[in-house]
Design an enzyme around this catalytic site. Structure first.
Site: not given
Length: 723
Positions: A546, A517-518, A656, A524, A521
């Protein structure tokens, strides 16, 4: 400096699975918050004139800051902060001196865009060390620098003379012939000026400025208290019954022979999940829920009051209404309906889960001779969620961990992202970093060879380090003052268990999910290709922020990517199909309890920011009781260590779940149908979702990628509910 706080805070907040920090509320750049501002660049020669410590600049081309904080002194940080403020103030004064009938795009709008870019690029080496540096004096100097920079940001955001020149440019010139992104920049500058009250009386402007200054100071103190917390407990081996031998054997022994345990994730989550001794779990959860309570409770409650006061001055009914004006949700009523409607639909799932947990608890109490209270205690929740997975879905998390050594997960993760997004990662072998554990990677486009940026990986806990999981945008990808594109740079901070001389770091599956998940980012931030720093990277609507990373969490539940990220740390054997199947089936386990816990946090956040004042301790306890029927631990206050509330997610924690609606639609409609490792879909995703950054509305990004408006159907199915 604010982070994109994900994976970990989902864990903090939930004490269960895995969530990102981001920005907060002071004005940055011109009319936006520096915590959100991700700026453009200065060229290297300008930069070297500004910073006093550039004689040993890092070698990687395109990184316009020094991130070896072991070579930085507190005096360096202080001097360079003053230099940056002086340079920026002079530039703003020059813009403000222009006659209103002489303003142009080049002498006002582009200058402001360049200043926002410069603020982040030069400010990050000054305010990021507080989260990463090993020297406490450097961390303290960095925290002081952040406060000075944010006070300056507030001051600049409240300059009516600058606002008047932006309005004059629009009114005198019109926007015909300008690009959509240029028009969006002008519109945002004017909107943010109005949201700072620059169209109102001088008296109101002065009051808003004072409030912003105070809120910035309080937010920094709140996070500093959390970073510096070093709470420890000590237990005998018997008091840690149920914990794997390798976990217990790696603990430090105190003077009295007891084993030392901290509140950091590699200790907190395994113990609250696996230790069968109720009193040990109670002590751990109590300590965790009490962390920084005395210092941060009054800070949070003052922040709530100040936010409401600011909203009133600016003619908004409450702080939530003020914040949501620029979000996808738009109004507090929309958020309330979303949270309450989902809560109602999840209650039947939770009632069954709670019944199953109570049965497991009763059986275990009889087996080990513990007193059975006939109810779920607060410290039971994470433990029995794990028991549900192990006993009802036959997922042995300790066995699963053996297949996820961190190095293998990292290599597989990097391979997957490179394949999916058409990128090439290259480790910089001798890069200057702030700690020997930190690694730096260069990112290039696989086909064109374009240099896109860098990311730092800082994966292990240490004293004084940022305590959750987040990415910190350090340098934005945007067109710089010299009209050349500046590459993106960011740091990913996690707190995974460190390897020992006998064994590598092993991740449980939820940590693999957090990691994936991180890193979403990170991608992105690096793949975004906006012209202006205001729209760079993750600077999208907060309730969409998110979604791209949540969408990518799906990969850690699928066989093909799992095979690339796993192998037994001793035998090298792949993750067995049987375990993959069990994991997939367990994905909907605890869906009621887990998501209701998110709803509690989102509801609490909305309540304090619509009422405008709160006794946070009693309100949090009441919200928990109302939604889940579990009694929080007396004399604790989890909101005091809920970093989102002072780190830029105020009135936005609902995001979220809100963004998960879009994440599941993107995954199911495109990747699941066309191939989760399909580079063509990955390229489409990179171009249509990641590349624009915040230069377009999130709703338009979704329509571009999906070919239609998004729906809730895939999201509801992912929770085990009927669409």
């Amino acid at each position: 400096m604010r982070a994109v706080l994900c994976g970990a805070l989902r864990s903090v907040a939930l004490l269960s699975k895995t969530v990102r920090v981001c920005p907060s509320a002071a004005g940055g750049g011109v009319f936006t918050s520096s915590r959100y501002s991700i700026a453009t660049p200065l060229n290297r020669c300008i930069f070297s004139r500004l910073l006093s410590i550039t004689s040993t600049m890092p070698t990687p081309q395109g990184i316009n800051g020094l991130y070896d904080f072991q070579r930085v002194t507190p005096e360096d940080i202080e001097k360079d902060t003053e230099k940056l403020i002086l340079r920026q103030r002079t530039a703003y004064d020059n813009i403000a001196s222009l006659p209103l009938d002489k303003v142009t795009y080049e002498n006002v709008i582009k200058q402001l865009a360049d200043l926002m870019a410069e603020r982040t690029t030069l400010g990050s080496p000054l305010d990021f060390p507080q989260h990463a540096a090993t020297d406490k004096a450097v961390r303290e100097a960095s925290s002081t620098a952040e406060q000075k920079l944010e006070e300056f940001d507030v001051e600049m955001s409240m300059r009516k003379d600058i606002f008047d020149r932006v309005v004059a440019f629009r009114d005198n010139n019109g926007l015909e012939g300008f690009s959509d992104e240029q028009k969006r920049l002008v519109a945002k500058l004017i909107l943010h000026g109005r949201r700072n009250g620059l169209h109102l009386s001088e008296e109101i402007q002065s009051e808003v400025k004072k409030i912003k200054m105070r809120m910035s100071e309080l937010s920094i103190k709140f996070q500093r208290n959390l970073n510096e917390d070093n709470t420890k407990l000590f237990f005998t081996k018997e008091e840690l019954a149920g914990m794997p031998d390798d976990f217990v054997n790696e603990l430090t022994q105190g003077e009295d022979g007891k084993l030392e345990v901290t509140m950091k994730y590699p200790h907190l989550f395994p113990i609250t999940k696996k230790c069968r001794v109720p009193d040990t779990r109670r002590l751990m959860i109590t300590a965790s829920q009490s962390k920084c309570m005395e210092e941060n409770t009054p800070i949070l409650e003052e922040l709530i009051t100040l936010r409401q006061k600011q909203a009133n001055l600016l003619n908004y009914s409450n702080h939530a209404a003020y914040v949501l004006e620029e979000r996808m949700a738009k109004t507090p009523d929309n958020v309330a309906q979303f949270l309450s409607g989902l809560s109602e639909r999840l209650q039947p799932l939770w009632q069954q889960e709670r019944s199953d947990m109570l049965k497991l608890k009763k059986d275990e109490c009889e087996k080990y001779g513990y007193e059975y209270s006939g109810k779920l205690d607060f410290w039971d929740f994470r433990y029995y969620m794990n028991q549900i997975e192990e006993k009802m879905y036959a997922v042995d998390q300790n066995e699963v961990r053996q297949y996820f050594p961190l190095e293998k997960v990292t290599s597989g993760l990097l391979h997957i992202y490179q394949t999916l997004l058409g990128l090439q990662f290259t480790q910089e072998p001798d890069a200057d970093t702030w700690h020997e554990d930190v690694k730096l990677y260069r990112v290039n486009d696989l086909k064109t060879g374009e240099h896109m940026g860098y990311f730092f990986l800082d994966l292990y806990p240490r004293d004084g380090k940022f305590g959750h999981a987040a990415i910190f945008p350090l340098q934005p990808s945007c067109v710089a003052a010299n009209d050349e594109r500046q590459v993106a740079v960011c740091a990913m901070m996690c707190n995974f268990t460190k390897p020992t001389k006998d064994k590598p770091a092993l991740l449980d599956h939820s940590e693999v999910e957090t990691y994936f998940h991180e890193f979403g980012h990170v991608m992105h931030h690096i793949c975004a290709h906006a012209t202006f720093s205001m729209f760079a990277g993750t600077r999208v609507e907060r309730d969409f922020l998110e979604a791209p990373s949540q969408m990518l969490e799906n990969w850690v539940w699928e066989k093909e990517p799992l095979s690339l990220m796993s192998e037994h740390y001793q035998t090298g054997s792949p993750l067995p199909d049987e375990i993959v199947e069990k994991l997939a089936k367990s994905r909907k386990a605890n869906a009621g309890g887990f998501n209701l816990r998110q709803i509690i946090l989102g509801t609490f956040d909305q309540t304090i920011h619509t009422r405008g004042q709160a006794d946070t301790k009693s309100l949090f306890a009441q919200t928990y009781r109302d939604i889940m029927g579990i009694e929080p631990i007396p004399n604790t206050n989890m909101p005091a260590n809920f970093g989102h509330l002072a780190g830029g997610y105020d009135a936005q924690y609902y995001g979220y779940l809100w963004s998960e609606v879009f994440s599941m639609d993107m995954y199911e409609s495109r990747f699941k149908k066309e191939g989760i490792m399909n580079p063509a879909v990955g390229s489409d995703y990179r171009i249509r979702i990641l590349q624009p950054g915040g230069s377009k509305d999130a709703a338009d990004l979704l329509r571009d990628f999906l070919g239609r408006d998004p729906t809730h159907d895939a999201f509801l199915r992912s929770k085990g509910l009927q669409a």
